[in-house]
Design an enzyme around this catalytic site. Structure first.
Site, mmCIF file in Angstrom:
data_model
loop_
_atom_site.group_PDB
_atom_site.id
_atom_site.type_symbol
_atom_site.label_atom_id
_atom_site.label_comp_id
_atom_site.label_asym_id
_atom_site.label_seq_id
_atom_site.Cartn_x
_atom_site.Cartn_y
_atom_site.Cartn_z
ATOM 1 N N ASP A 34 52.982 92.092 33.991
ATOM 2 C CA ASP A 34 53.703 93.173 34.669
ATOM 3 C C ASP A 34 55.193 92.896 34.823
ATOM 4 O O ASP A 34 56.009 93.816 34.791
ATOM 5 C CB ASP A 34 53.075 93.490 36.032
ATOM 6 C CG ASP A 34 53.135 92.332 37.010
ATOM 7 O OD1 ASP A 34 52.819 91.201 36.608
ATOM 8 O OD2 ASP A 34 53.490 92.556 38.171
ATOM 9 N N GLU A 57 48.844 83.007 25.634
ATOM 10 C CA GLU A 57 50.196 82.463 25.531
ATOM 11 C C GLU A 57 50.240 81.168 24.726
ATOM 12 O O GLU A 57 51.252 80.887 24.059
ATOM 13 C CB GLU A 57 50.768 82.221 26.933
ATOM 14 C CG GLU A 57 51.060 83.491 27.717
ATOM 15 C CD GLU A 57 49.861 84.000 28.508
ATOM 16 O OE1 GLU A 57 50.013 84.992 29.251
ATOM 17 O OE2 GLU A 57 48.763 83.389 28.396
ATOM 18 N N HIS A 120 52.577 87.608 43.539
ATOM 19 C CA HIS A 120 51.642 87.037 42.582
ATOM 20 C C HIS A 120 52.359 86.206 41.513
ATOM 21 O O HIS A 120 53.523 86.437 41.204
ATOM 22 C CB HIS A 120 50.796 88.135 41.916
ATOM 23 C CG HIS A 120 51.591 89.147 41.156
ATOM 24 N ND1 HIS A 120 52.348 90.124 41.758
ATOM 25 C CD2 HIS A 120 51.745 89.346 39.816
ATOM 26 C CE1 HIS A 120 52.935 90.882 40.842
ATOM 27 N NE2 HIS A 120 52.588 90.422 39.648
ATOM 28 N N HIS A 121 51.655 85.259 40.988
ATOM 29 C CA HIS A 121 52.118 84.303 39.981
ATOM 30 C C HIS A 121 53.104 83.280 40.541
ATOM 31 O O HIS A 121 53.709 82.526 39.771
ATOM 32 C CB HIS A 121 52.745 84.993 38.766
ATOM 33 C CG HIS A 121 51.811 85.906 38.019
ATOM 34 N ND1 HIS A 121 50.442 85.827 38.124
ATOM 35 C CD2 HIS A 121 52.057 86.923 37.138
ATOM 36 C CE1 HIS A 121 49.886 86.755 37.358
ATOM 37 N NE2 HIS A 121 50.826 87.427 36.759
ATOM 38 N N GLY A 413 49.761 66.407 17.828
ATOM 39 C CA GLY A 413 48.325 66.343 17.591
ATOM 40 C C GLY A 413 47.484 67.171 18.535
ATOM 41 O O GLY A 413 46.399 66.733 18.939
ATOM 42 N N ASP A 440 35.586 72.643 12.759
ATOM 43 C CA ASP A 440 34.899 73.541 13.685
ATOM 44 C C ASP A 440 35.303 73.294 15.135
ATOM 45 O O ASP A 440 35.465 74.241 15.905
ATOM 46 C CB ASP A 440 33.375 73.436 13.516
ATOM 47 C CG ASP A 440 32.856 72.000 13.561
ATOM 48 O OD1 ASP A 440 33.667 71.056 13.495
ATOM 49 O OD2 ASP A 440 31.623 71.828 13.651
ATOM 50 N N ASN A 467 31.326 70.320 10.471
ATOM 51 C CA ASN A 467 30.638 69.024 10.458
ATOM 52 C C ASN A 467 30.117 68.661 11.841
ATOM 53 O O ASN A 467 30.056 67.490 12.223
ATOM 54 C CB ASN A 467 31.540 67.923 9.880
ATOM 55 C CG ASN A 467 32.935 67.932 10.481
ATOM 56 O OD1 ASN A 467 33.196 68.583 11.483
ATOM 57 N ND2 ASN A 467 33.842 67.194 9.865
ATOM 58 N N GLY A 469 31.007 69.094 15.209
ATOM 59 C CA GLY A 469 31.664 68.459 16.346
ATOM 60 C C GLY A 469 32.973 67.790 16.007
ATOM 61 O O GLY A 469 33.586 68.035 14.976
ATOM 62 N N GLU A 473 36.995 62.119 16.414
ATOM 63 C CA GLU A 473 36.724 61.309 17.591
ATOM 64 C C GLU A 473 35.492 60.423 17.361
ATOM 65 O O GLU A 473 35.451 59.276 17.815
ATOM 66 C CB GLU A 473 36.496 62.209 18.810
ATOM 67 C CG GLU A 473 37.549 63.271 19.030
ATOM 68 C CD GLU A 473 38.930 62.714 19.337
ATOM 69 O OE1 GLU A 473 39.091 61.484 19.400
ATOM 70 O OE2 GLU A 473 39.855 63.520 19.509
#
Length: 559
Positions: A34, A57, A120-121, A413, A440, A467, A469, A473
């Site tokens: 707004d 955003e 607000h915000h 990253g 994915d 693959n 997941g 990691e």
């Protein structure tokens, strides 16, 4: 205009838009709120900039980053507080990776600020500057615009962003956007003056160092791109017929079919030709280099960063001696003159290795074959975006045809970056075909912007590596830990669900499937192509396998 006539006036919002248009910005990314709606009416009425509403955003900030990497400058617009903080991660990535753009946020009116009203915000405490303060470490320049200083502050922030190749931040109280100011006079100028005395001193030191070197190698990186030194860099390499390499952040800085290219350098984890050329050089000339763990094989580089000649954006070094006031292009011109005076060198063979074709088309698809096949498929007019993970580590070592552009985010990253960045990169140069390579797990972060890509009528090829997941990691720690698992999605249904019902949806689980899918993708230039490929949960590119061992050790634990 007569000398007696007052100068023409525009609103602050129009002034800002005119400055952005002069920088080549033709698209403004963001989300309505707004506080910024009235300013968005001005954007819609402005003839030279198109509003591109994104799903959120964060997507807008990533899109502006991808846009700036292709076009030279980007912009996003959010609402105060909630909107700007949602974009902050993307802006921080642009700061880390030296991408010039401006983040514009619109907040409550000046009178509301002065009253300290709880609206607000806000945080409910009357502090309207806290979010500008929060952005200060993430950008190179900030300003809260007021009518009497708005023009000068806009010019200062934009000029600083250009000079430093980093984001700037502008906050507009909603009423300031409509205040009248004098129209822009003259172009923005990011001054890059050269200190002639220091250039002469640099020439003397560089001449002596070059004269004693038998084998000279150039190692280039992304800052040469950000500071518009591609052409001077190419002239240096050609003048001395020098072997050269890039770090992965500088991949596609020059065409990889350019004579002398030895490959992407990744420290001890790199292919032998690049490692030998860089680590064993009598003189290493670094151009725009920033050494990071993900680009040096976990800091396994075999050269002394303080030795040799190092060319930065606005200073140069010869064996540690600093020459300030010397822009990159000017320093490269000096080196080009000096190496051109040496006896002719012999650039190494820059032809890529021949890819193995002895693959059983019915066997499960492997990462090695996937990246080999995609690198072979890429055309010169392609912009390749490789998500941080198996996509980046698989593709950064494959050679691309000259003319292809490679975009990734290995320093910051932030996973999910490349999907919205694809939106920005495609709008920045729609004549180039976009190729997105993403896993994915990363795609689940920002998949909403697939709908924005479809709404804009863009026709990229999206290769989603399924693959199961967070494979990158898993390679580092916890290969079967539940924190590396993700929800299972029906990816074939996603394009239509997000607004791309006409997308060509393909799947591949074998080399034969992949070859057929890529043939169809090459023909389908009139619509989005969404190709889901299946690879093993633990199958990773060789570079990632080696790097993960280094990361695991530095992070202090074995699986």
């Amino acid at each position: 205009m007569s000398v007696n006539e007052p100068p023409p006036t525009v609103t602050v919002a129009e002034y800002l838009l005119q400055r952005l248009a002069a920088l080549g910005v033709r698209h403004l990314f963001g989300v309505p709120g707004d506080y910024n709606l009235a300013l968005l009416d001005t954007v819609l009425a402005f003839p030279n900039i198109e509003w591109v509403g994104t799903a959120n955003e964060l997507g807008a900030s990533y899109a502006a980053d991808g846009y700036a990497r292709v076009r030279g400058f980007g912009a996003l617009l959010t609402t105060f507080g909630v909107g700007e903080l949602s974009a902050a991660n993307g802006v921080a990535g642009s700061y880390a990776e030296r991408v010039p753009l401006v983040h514009i946020t619109v907040g409550p009116s000046s009178s509301t600020e002065r009253a300290g009203a709880v609206v607000h915000h806000t945080a409910g405490d009357g502090d309207y500057d806290r979010f500008a303060r929060a952005h200060a470490p993430l950008v190179c320049a900030t300003a809260v615009l007021r009518p009497e200083t708005a023009s000068a502050e806009i010019d200062r922030v934009l000029t600083t962003a250009l000079h430093e190749s980093r984001p700037g931040y502008l906050r507009l109280p909603s009423d300031v956007a409509t205040a009248q100011v004098a129209a822009p006079l003259g172009p923005l100028r990011a001054e890059t003056t050269t200190d002639e005395a220091r250039r002469a001193s640099f020439r003397d030191s560089a001449r002596a160092r070059i004269a004693e070197a038998r084998h000279i190698t150039v190692l280039a990186d992304f800052l040469a791109d950000r500071h518009h030194a591609r052409a001077p860099l190419a002239r240096l390499i050609a003048a001395g017929r020098l072997p050269w390499s890039t770090l992965s952040m500088g991949k596609s800085l020059l065409g990889e079919e350019t004579p002398g290219f030895t490959g992407v350098y990744s420290g001890a984890l790199v292919e032998p030709a690049a490692r030998q050329a860089v680590d064993e050089a009598d003189l290493l000339i670094q151009v725009g280099v920033l050494l990071a763990d993900t680009t040096t094989g976990g800091f396994t580089h075999g050269f002394d960063p303080e030795a040799g000649i190092d060319i930065g954006p606005y200073e140069a070094r010869v064996e540690g001696k600093v020459f300030e006031g010397l822009p990159m292009a000017a320093a490269l011109d000096v080196l080009t003159e000096l190496v051109g005076q040496r006896p002719g060198g012999a650039s190494p063979d820059s032809r890529p290795a021949v890819l193995s074709t002895a693959v059983d088309g019915t066997e499960p698809l492997t990462q090695e074959h996937l990246w080999d096949a995609l690198a072979t498929w890429v055309a010169p007019d392609t912009t390749v975006l490789a998500e941080q993970g198996t996509s980046f580590f698989g593709m950064c070592t494959r050679r691309l045809p000259s003319g292809a552009k490679f975009i990734a985010q290995p320093l910051w990253g932030s996973i999910g970056y490349t999907l919205p960045a694809l939106l920005g990169a495609q709008l920045a140069d729609p004549a180039r075909r976009g190729l997105l390579l993403i896993g994915d797990g990363s795609a689940q972060m920002t998949i909403q912007e697939l709908g924005t890509i479809a709404r804009q009528g863009l026709t990229p090829v999206i290769v989603l590596v399924n693959n199961d997941g967070y494979t990158v990691e898993r390679a580092i720690h916890g290969p079967r830990a539940p924190y590396n698992d993700i929800a299972t999605w029906d990816w074939s249904a996603v394009p239509a669900a997000l607004g791309a019902p006409d997308a060509l949806v393909l799947q591949a689980a074998t080399p034969a499937d992949l070859a057929h899918a890529l043939e169809r993708a090459e023909e389908a230039t009139d619509r989005m192509v969404f190709l889901e490929v299946r690879t093993g949960m633990d199958d990773v590119p060789e570079l990632l396998h080696r790097l993960s061992e280094s990361v695991r050790t530095r992070n202090g634990g074995e699986v």
